[in-house]
Write a protein that holds these residues in place. Sequence first.
Motif, PDB file in Angstrom:
ATOM      1  N   GLU A 195     -28.594  36.523  45.890  1.00  0.00           N
ATOM      2  CA  GLU A 195     -27.015  36.944  47.366  1.00  0.00           C
ATOM      3  C   GLU A 195     -26.062  36.979  46.832  1.00  0.00           C
ATOM      4  O   GLU A 195     -25.269  37.758  47.230  1.00  0.00           O
ATOM      5  CB  GLU A 195     -27.592  36.230  48.153  1.00  0.00           C
ATOM      6  CG  GLU A 195     -27.346  34.883  48.471  1.00  0.00           C
ATOM      7  CD  GLU A 195     -27.699  34.353  49.667  1.00  0.00           C
ATOM      8  OE1 GLU A 195     -28.179  35.342  50.706  1.00  0.00           O
ATOM      9  OE2 GLU A 195     -26.954  33.208  50.212  1.00  0.00           O
ATOM     10  N   GLU A 196     -25.398  35.942  46.059  1.00  0.00           N
ATOM     11  CA  GLU A 196     -24.429  35.875  45.496  1.00  0.00           C
ATOM     12  C   GLU A 196     -23.579  37.065  44.777  1.00  0.00           C
ATOM     13  O   GLU A 196     -22.775  37.289  44.358  1.00  0.00           O
ATOM     14  CB  GLU A 196     -23.903  34.555  44.882  1.00  0.00           C
ATOM     15  CG  GLU A 196     -24.620  34.622  43.823  1.00  0.00           C
ATOM     16  CD  GLU A 196     -25.856  33.503  43.489  1.00  0.00           C
ATOM     17  OE1 GLU A 196     -25.909  33.137  42.519  1.00  0.00           O
ATOM     18  OE2 GLU A 196     -26.340  33.696  44.488  1.00  0.00           O
ATOM     19  N   TYR A 197     -24.806  37.779  44.163  1.00  0.00           N
ATOM     20  CA  TYR A 197     -24.174  39.114  43.568  1.00  0.00           C
ATOM     21  C   TYR A 197     -24.007  40.176  44.252  1.00  0.00           C
ATOM     22  O   TYR A 197     -24.542  41.342  43.629  1.00  0.00           O
ATOM     23  CB  TYR A 197     -25.021  39.623  42.359  1.00  0.00           C
ATOM     24  CG  TYR A 197     -25.292  37.957  41.230  1.00  0.00           C
ATOM     25  CD1 TYR A 197     -24.467  37.378  41.419  1.00  0.00           C
ATOM     26  CD2 TYR A 197     -26.183  37.020  41.425  1.00  0.00           C
ATOM     27  CE1 TYR A 197     -23.711  36.041  40.387  1.00  0.00           C
ATOM     28  CE2 TYR A 197     -25.785  35.805  39.582  1.00  0.00           C
ATOM     29  CZ  TYR A 197     -25.093  35.140  40.063  1.00  0.00           C
ATOM     30  OH  TYR A 197     -24.468  34.844  39.242  1.00  0.00           O
ATOM     31  N   SER A 198     -25.065  40.348  45.565  1.00  0.00           N
ATOM     32  CA  SER A 198     -24.671  41.261  46.156  1.00  0.00           C
ATOM     33  C   SER A 198     -23.849  42.171  46.606  1.00  0.00           C
ATOM     34  O   SER A 198     -23.046  41.716  46.017  1.00  0.00           O
ATOM     35  CB  SER A 198     -25.290  40.939  47.468  1.00  0.00           C
ATOM     36  OG  SER A 198     -25.020  41.706  48.649  1.00  0.00           O
ATOM     37  N   GLY A 199     -23.729  43.330  46.149  1.00  0.00           N
ATOM     38  CA  GLY A 199     -22.752  44.338  46.259  1.00  0.00           C
ATOM     39  C   GLY A 199     -22.636  44.810  44.629  1.00  0.00           C
ATOM     40  O   GLY A 199     -21.688  45.885  44.192  1.00  0.00           O
ATOM     41  N   LYS A 200     -22.333  44.220  43.992  1.00  0.00           N
ATOM     42  CA  LYS A 200     -22.924  44.512  42.290  1.00  0.00           C
ATOM     43  C   LYS A 200     -24.459  45.489  41.839  1.00  0.00           C
ATOM     44  O   LYS A 200     -25.334  45.462  42.333  1.00  0.00           O
ATOM     45  CB  LYS A 200     -22.909  43.914  41.502  1.00  0.00           C
ATOM     46  CG  LYS A 200     -21.333  42.283  41.521  1.00  0.00           C
ATOM     47  CD  LYS A 200     -21.368  41.699  40.738  1.00  0.00           C
ATOM     48  CE  LYS A 200     -19.785  40.408  40.795  1.00  0.00           C
ATOM     49  NZ  LYS A 200     -18.806  41.398  40.256  1.00  0.00           N
ATOM     50  N   LYS A 201     -24.354  46.551  40.838  1.00  0.00           N
ATOM     51  CA  LYS A 201     -25.719  47.191  40.707  1.00  0.00           C
ATOM     52  C   LYS A 201     -26.133  45.341  39.589  1.00  0.00           C
ATOM     53  O   LYS A 201     -25.476  45.374  38.238  1.00  0.00           O
ATOM     54  CB  LYS A 201     -25.141  48.054  40.044  1.00  0.00           C
ATOM     55  CG  LYS A 201     -26.206  49.161  39.397  1.00  0.00           C
ATOM     56  CD  LYS A 201     -27.029  49.463  40.399  1.00  0.00           C
ATOM     57  CE  LYS A 201     -27.905  50.288  39.821  1.00  0.00           C
ATOM     58  NZ  LYS A 201     -29.000  50.836  40.983  1.00  0.00           N
ATOM     59  N   VAL A 202     -27.301  45.665  40.336  1.00  0.00           N
ATOM     60  CA  VAL A 202     -28.232  44.445  39.427  1.00  0.00           C
ATOM     61  C   VAL A 202     -29.452  45.289  38.750  1.00  0.00           C
ATOM     62  O   VAL A 202     -30.239  46.035  39.138  1.00  0.00           O
ATOM     63  CB  VAL A 202     -27.987  42.784  40.460  1.00  0.00           C
ATOM     64  CG1 VAL A 202     -28.331  42.123  39.075  1.00  0.00           C
ATOM     65  CG2 VAL A 202     -26.817  42.339  40.692  1.00  0.00           C
ATOM     66  N   LEU A 203     -29.904  44.435  37.479  1.00  0.00           N
ATOM     67  CA  LEU A 203     -30.950  45.078  36.954  1.00  0.00           C
ATOM     68  C   LEU A 203     -32.127  43.507  36.709  1.00  0.00           C
ATOM     69  O   LEU A 203     -31.224  43.265  35.803  1.00  0.00           O
ATOM     70  CB  LEU A 203     -30.774  46.207  35.298  1.00  0.00           C
ATOM     71  CG  LEU A 203     -32.210  45.819  34.699  1.00  0.00           C
ATOM     72  CD1 LEU A 203     -33.035  46.784  35.526  1.00  0.00           C
ATOM     73  CD2 LEU A 203     -31.761  46.543  33.441  1.00  0.00           C
ATOM     74  N   PHE A 204     -32.987  44.077  36.963  1.00  0.00           N
ATOM     75  CA  PHE A 204     -34.032  42.589  37.184  1.00  0.00           C
ATOM     76  C   PHE A 204     -35.024  43.200  35.573  1.00  0.00           C
ATOM     77  O   PHE A 204     -35.382  44.342  36.253  1.00  0.00           O
ATOM     78  CB  PHE A 204     -34.316  42.309  38.561  1.00  0.00           C
ATOM     79  CG  PHE A 204     -33.541  41.216  39.137  1.00  0.00           C
ATOM     80  CD1 PHE A 204     -33.313  40.092  38.695  1.00  0.00           C
ATOM     81  CD2 PHE A 204     -33.444  41.836  40.059  1.00  0.00           C
ATOM     82  CE1 PHE A 204     -32.081  39.866  40.066  1.00  0.00           C
ATOM     83  CE2 PHE A 204     -32.142  41.595  41.562  1.00  0.00           C
ATOM     84  CZ  PHE A 204     -31.736  40.208  41.009  1.00  0.00           C
ATOM     85  N   VAL A 205     -35.212  42.638  34.543  1.00  0.00           N
ATOM     86  CA  VAL A 205     -36.754  42.569  33.724  1.00  0.00           C
ATOM     87  C   VAL A 205     -36.856  41.764  33.309  1.00  0.00           C
ATOM     88  O   VAL A 205     -36.785  40.027  33.747  1.00  0.00           O
ATOM     89  CB  VAL A 205     -35.279  43.331  32.460  1.00  0.00           C
ATOM     90  CG1 VAL A 205     -34.869  44.561  32.579  1.00  0.00           C
ATOM     91  CG2 VAL A 205     -34.274  41.749  31.844  1.00  0.00           C
ATOM     92  N   GLY A 206     -38.010  42.143  33.519  1.00  0.00           N
ATOM     93  CA  GLY A 206     -38.775  41.064  32.840  1.00  0.00           C
ATOM     94  C   GLY A 206     -40.771  40.735  34.331  1.00  0.00           C
ATOM     95  O   GLY A 206     -40.410  41.229  35.450  1.00  0.00           O
ATOM     96  N   ASP A 207     -42.098  40.313  33.571  1.00  0.00           N
ATOM     97  CA  ASP A 207     -42.960  40.715  34.670  1.00  0.00           C
ATOM     98  C   ASP A 207     -42.703  39.505  35.730  1.00  0.00           C
ATOM     99  O   ASP A 207     -42.827  39.579  36.482  1.00  0.00           O
ATOM    100  CB  ASP A 207     -43.482  39.892  33.591  1.00  0.00           C
ATOM    101  CG  ASP A 207     -43.563  38.262  33.132  1.00  0.00           C
ATOM    102  OD1 ASP A 207     -42.684  37.754  33.248  1.00  0.00           O
ATOM    103  OD2 ASP A 207     -44.776  37.968  32.291  1.00  0.00           O
TER     104      ASP A 207
END
Length: 225
Positions: free
Chosen positions: A150-162
């Motif tokens: 949640e500390e990265y809320s407001g940023k465009k974040v990509l989660f990759v992987g299974d």
Amino acid sequence: MKILHLETSSKNCSVAISQGDEILCLCEEVSENYKQSESLHTFVEWALEGAGISLQDLDAVSLGKGPGSYTGLRIAAASAKGFCFGLKIPLIAVNSLKTMIEPFLNKEYDLIIPLLDARRMEVYSAVFDGKSGEMLTKTEAKILEENSYEEYSGKKVLFVGDGALKAKDILQFPGEDFKEDVFPSAKYLIKEAVDKFNNNDFEDVAYFEPFYLKDFQGVKKKKTS
């Protein structure tokens, strides 16, 4: 230089041959059954044949060192050590999570966070800058919770992987995107392996151990009467 690249930290058994920065051949297969023990040496043979070279032509072996599957990492490490000892060539090791971010760098994402499934609600994870690829946090085994990252809320974040499949149902902040069908691949070991080769950044073959991150947890067999 010609380098053999091995990546078996996940469901993807992946082998590549490169000459300099150029990939000559890639053999890989994603399997739910973790078929590294069955497929790895066959893929090495196919990759060498596809690249038109022999083992004796190799200048180094590059290995995805983990984190990831305990058994998969042990299999690749043992093979890599055998090649290096037998051919008297150096061993190069690369964090397997780094191989998951390269296809997505310099796009619209501020951060890229690879998530490898580590069973139950746990993942292997690290945070990378979406433009430079710089690792911003250490690699960790992380239990996913609603407020994770949640500390990265407001940023465009990509989660990759299974592991992103689990995260998609849990995480609760805007701006995230998920790509679940991404696994560590030998073809993305090449760039860092070449840099390490040019800088003589090699592992001690005799004492090298994969980056397990967690102790092995086997499944106990049921007692039979």
